[in-house]
Design a protein around this motif. Structure first.
Motif, PDB file in Angstrom:
ATOM      1  N   GLY A   1      32.709 -46.723 103.327  1.00  0.00           N
ATOM      2  CA  GLY A   1      31.373 -47.170 103.690  1.00  0.00           C
ATOM      3  C   GLY A   1      31.447 -48.212 104.781  1.00  0.00           C
ATOM      4  N   LYS A   2      30.290 -48.687 105.215  1.00  0.00           N
ATOM      5  CA  LYS A   2      30.228 -49.659 106.300  1.00  0.00           C
ATOM      6  C   LYS A   2      30.522 -51.064 105.769  1.00  0.00           C
ATOM      7  N   ASP A   3      30.889 -51.974 106.693  1.00  0.00           N
ATOM      8  CA  ASP A   3      31.139 -53.360 106.322  1.00  0.00           C
ATOM      9  C   ASP A   3      29.872 -54.004 105.797  1.00  0.00           C
ATOM     10  N   GLY A   4      30.042 -54.951 104.878  1.00  0.00           N
ATOM     11  CA  GLY A   4      28.894 -55.648 104.304  1.00  0.00           C
ATOM     12  C   GLY A   4      28.545 -55.059 102.960  1.00  0.00           C
ATOM     13  N   ASN A   5      28.255 -55.950 102.001  1.00  0.00           N
ATOM     14  CA  ASN A   5      28.014 -55.442 100.661  1.00  0.00           C
ATOM     15  C   ASN A   5      26.585 -54.962 100.443  1.00  0.00           C
ATOM     16  N   ASP A   6      25.773 -54.909 101.513  1.00  0.00           N
ATOM     17  CA  ASP A   6      24.430 -54.343 101.380  1.00  0.00           C
ATOM     18  C   ASP A   6      24.340 -52.986 102.075  1.00  0.00           C
ATOM     19  N   LYS A   7      25.474 -52.339 102.287  1.00  0.00           N
ATOM     20  CA  LYS A   7      25.532 -51.031 102.938  1.00  0.00           C
ATOM     21  C   LYS A   7      25.983 -49.971 101.927  1.00  0.00           C
TER      22      LYS A   7
ATOM     23  N   ARG B   1      28.161 -47.489  99.991  1.00  0.00           N
ATOM     24  CA  ARG B   1      29.592 -47.470  99.690  1.00  0.00           C
ATOM     25  C   ARG B   1      29.887 -46.436  98.609  1.00  0.00           C
ATOM     26  N   LEU B   2      31.055 -45.880  98.704  1.00  0.00           N
ATOM     27  CA  LEU B   2      31.581 -44.970  97.711  1.00  0.00           C
ATOM     28  C   LEU B   2      32.966 -45.497  97.361  1.00  0.00           C
ATOM     29  N   GLY B   3      33.292 -45.586  96.076  1.00  0.00           N
ATOM     30  CA  GLY B   3      34.575 -46.146  95.676  1.00  0.00           C
ATOM     31  C   GLY B   3      35.292 -45.284  94.661  1.00  0.00           C
ATOM     32  N   LEU B   4      36.615 -45.347  94.701  1.00  0.00           N
ATOM     33  CA  LEU B   4      37.461 -44.607  93.778  1.00  0.00           C
ATOM     34  C   LEU B   4      38.657 -45.467  93.436  1.00  0.00           C
ATOM     35  N   GLY B   5      38.955 -45.575  92.166  1.00  0.00           N
ATOM     36  CA  GLY B   5      40.123 -46.329  91.742  1.00  0.00           C
ATOM     37  C   GLY B   5      40.871 -45.607  90.644  1.00  0.00           C
ATOM     38  N   LEU B   6      42.182 -45.709  90.658  1.00  0.00           N
ATOM     39  CA  LEU B   6      43.040 -45.148  89.618  1.00  0.00           C
ATOM     40  C   LEU B   6      44.044 -46.204  89.208  1.00  0.00           C
ATOM     41  N   GLY B   7      44.325 -46.276  87.927  1.00  0.00           N
ATOM     42  CA  GLY B   7      45.269 -47.275  87.453  1.00  0.00           C
ATOM     43  C   GLY B   7      45.565 -47.096  85.982  1.00  0.00           C
ATOM     44  N   PHE B   8      45.858 -48.218  85.325  1.00  0.00           N
ATOM     45  CA  PHE B   8      46.237 -48.200  83.917  1.00  0.00           C
ATOM     46  C   PHE B   8      45.431 -49.226  83.141  1.00  0.00           C
ATOM     47  N   SER B   9      45.329 -48.996  81.833  1.00  0.00           N
ATOM     48  CA  SER B   9      44.637 -49.956  80.977  1.00  0.00           C
ATOM     49  C   SER B   9      45.287 -49.977  79.600  1.00  0.00           C
ATOM     50  N   LYS B  10      45.052 -51.041  78.894  1.00  0.00           N
ATOM     51  CA  LYS B  10      45.500 -51.165  77.499  1.00  0.00           C
ATOM     52  C   LYS B  10      44.305 -50.823  76.620  1.00  0.00           C
ATOM     53  N   VAL B  11      44.492 -49.898  75.682  1.00  0.00           N
ATOM     54  CA  VAL B  11      43.401 -49.416  74.843  1.00  0.00           C
ATOM     55  C   VAL B  11      43.741 -49.656  73.376  1.00  0.00           C
ATOM     56  N   ASN B  12      42.768 -50.138  72.622  1.00  0.00           N
ATOM     57  CA  ASN B  12      42.891 -50.327  71.186  1.00  0.00           C
ATOM     58  C   ASN B  12      41.591 -49.847  70.545  1.00  0.00           C
ATOM     59  N   ILE B  13      41.627 -48.736  69.816  1.00  0.00           N
ATOM     60  CA  ILE B  13      40.427 -48.169  69.206  1.00  0.00           C
ATOM     61  C   ILE B  13      40.616 -48.150  67.697  1.00  0.00           C
ATOM     62  N   LYS B  14      39.674 -48.732  66.974  1.00  0.00           N
ATOM     63  CA  LYS B  14      39.691 -48.681  65.514  1.00  0.00           C
ATOM     64  C   LYS B  14      38.271 -48.423  65.046  1.00  0.00           C
ATOM     65  N   GLY B  15      38.118 -47.528  64.089  1.00  0.00           N
ATOM     66  CA  GLY B  15      36.784 -47.265  63.565  1.00  0.00           C
ATOM     67  C   GLY B  15      36.683 -45.908  62.913  1.00  0.00           C
ATOM     68  N   THR B  16      35.471 -45.495  62.671  1.00  0.00           N
ATOM     69  CA  THR B  16      35.184 -44.223  62.031  1.00  0.00           C
ATOM     70  C   THR B  16      34.500 -43.314  63.044  1.00  0.00           C
TER      71      THR B  16
ATOM     72  N   GLU C   1      27.159 -46.493  95.667  1.00  0.00           N
ATOM     73  CA  GLU C   1      26.261 -47.628  95.871  1.00  0.00           C
ATOM     74  C   GLU C   1      25.353 -47.368  97.071  1.00  0.00           C
ATOM     75  N   ILE C   2      24.047 -47.576  96.875  1.00  0.00           N
ATOM     76  CA  ILE C   2      23.071 -47.350  97.944  1.00  0.00           C
ATOM     77  C   ILE C   2      22.162 -48.566  98.043  1.00  0.00           C
ATOM     78  N   PRO C   3      21.978 -49.097  99.260  1.00  0.00           N
ATOM     79  CA  PRO C   3      21.027 -50.201  99.410  1.00  0.00           C
ATOM     80  C   PRO C   3      19.585 -49.692  99.405  1.00  0.00           C
TER      81      PRO C   3
END
Length: 195
Positions: A9-15, A17-32, A156-158
């Motif tokens: 997207g263009k510079d400035g946070n009011d323009k 934007r399209l974003g993509l991220g890949l990574g890792f996370s720590k997950v802890n799930i407990k329940g029913t 994201e669209i202004p």
């Protein structure tokens, strides 16, 4: 979550934007969890009604439950009881075992299903046996992953002085033959502030 994101997207946070991220996370799930995808009562009616006698009906319910919600946290005793549900006092033992473990919140039990089982068995079930039948479609989830793959996508669209953002994100991984994914969908409006 740790995931680097790439923005288009263009510079400035009011323009735009399209974003993509890949990574890792720590997950802890407990329940029913209800493993019937919203079809619990219908599936239970079908499976329970498919047996010719009481023992066959109970066995069918045990096998269906074992296949459907299985053993996500690898509980061999529960798996044994489900695979031999009509033998001896296994149905009552399963009810007691589930009650003592505290796996199922009593609020999650469907009173309509309790009435159904009571009517079809001519009220011959003990309270523990009825409890066991009512909790068959509900399973305990206790899952964790230290390096679950995660994704983050946003658009994201202004709109004048306000930005609209649509975001999808969450971890996904496999454990004990199950594919587990937690997807967050978020829509937000915000005013960008630049320093």
């Amino acid at each position: 979550m740790i995931l680097p994101a790439i923005y288009y997207g263009k510079d400035g946070n009011d323009k735009f934007r399209l974003g993509l991220g890949l990574g890792f996370s720590k997950v802890n799930i407990k329940g029913t969890a209800d493993f019937n995808d919203g079809y619990g009562n219908f599936n239970n009616f079908l499976v329970f009604s498919s047996g010719r006698n009481f023992d066959e009906k109970i066995d069918n319910m045990g096998k269906y439950s074992l296949l459907n919600n299985g053993n996500i946290d690898a509980d061999p005793y529960r798996a044994y009881l489900l695979s031999n549900l009509s033998a001896g006092n296994n149905l009552e033992s399963l009810g007691l075992y589930t009650l003592l473990k505290g796996d199922v919140n009593p609020k999650s039990i469907d009173p309509f299903l309790a009435l159904f089982y009571s009517q079809l068995t001519q009220n011959n079930l003990s309270p523990l046996e009825l409890y066991a039948l009512l909790t068959l479609g509900i399973g305990r989830v206790n899952s964790s992953a230290n390096q679950a793959k995660s994704f983050y996508v946003f658009w994201e669209i202004p709109i004048g002085a306000i930005n609209w953002r649509l975001r999808l994100s969450g971890p996904f991984y496999s454990q004990n033959g199950y594919k587990i994914s937690l997807t967050t969908v978020e829509m937000s409006f915000y005013t960008p502030i630049e320093f």
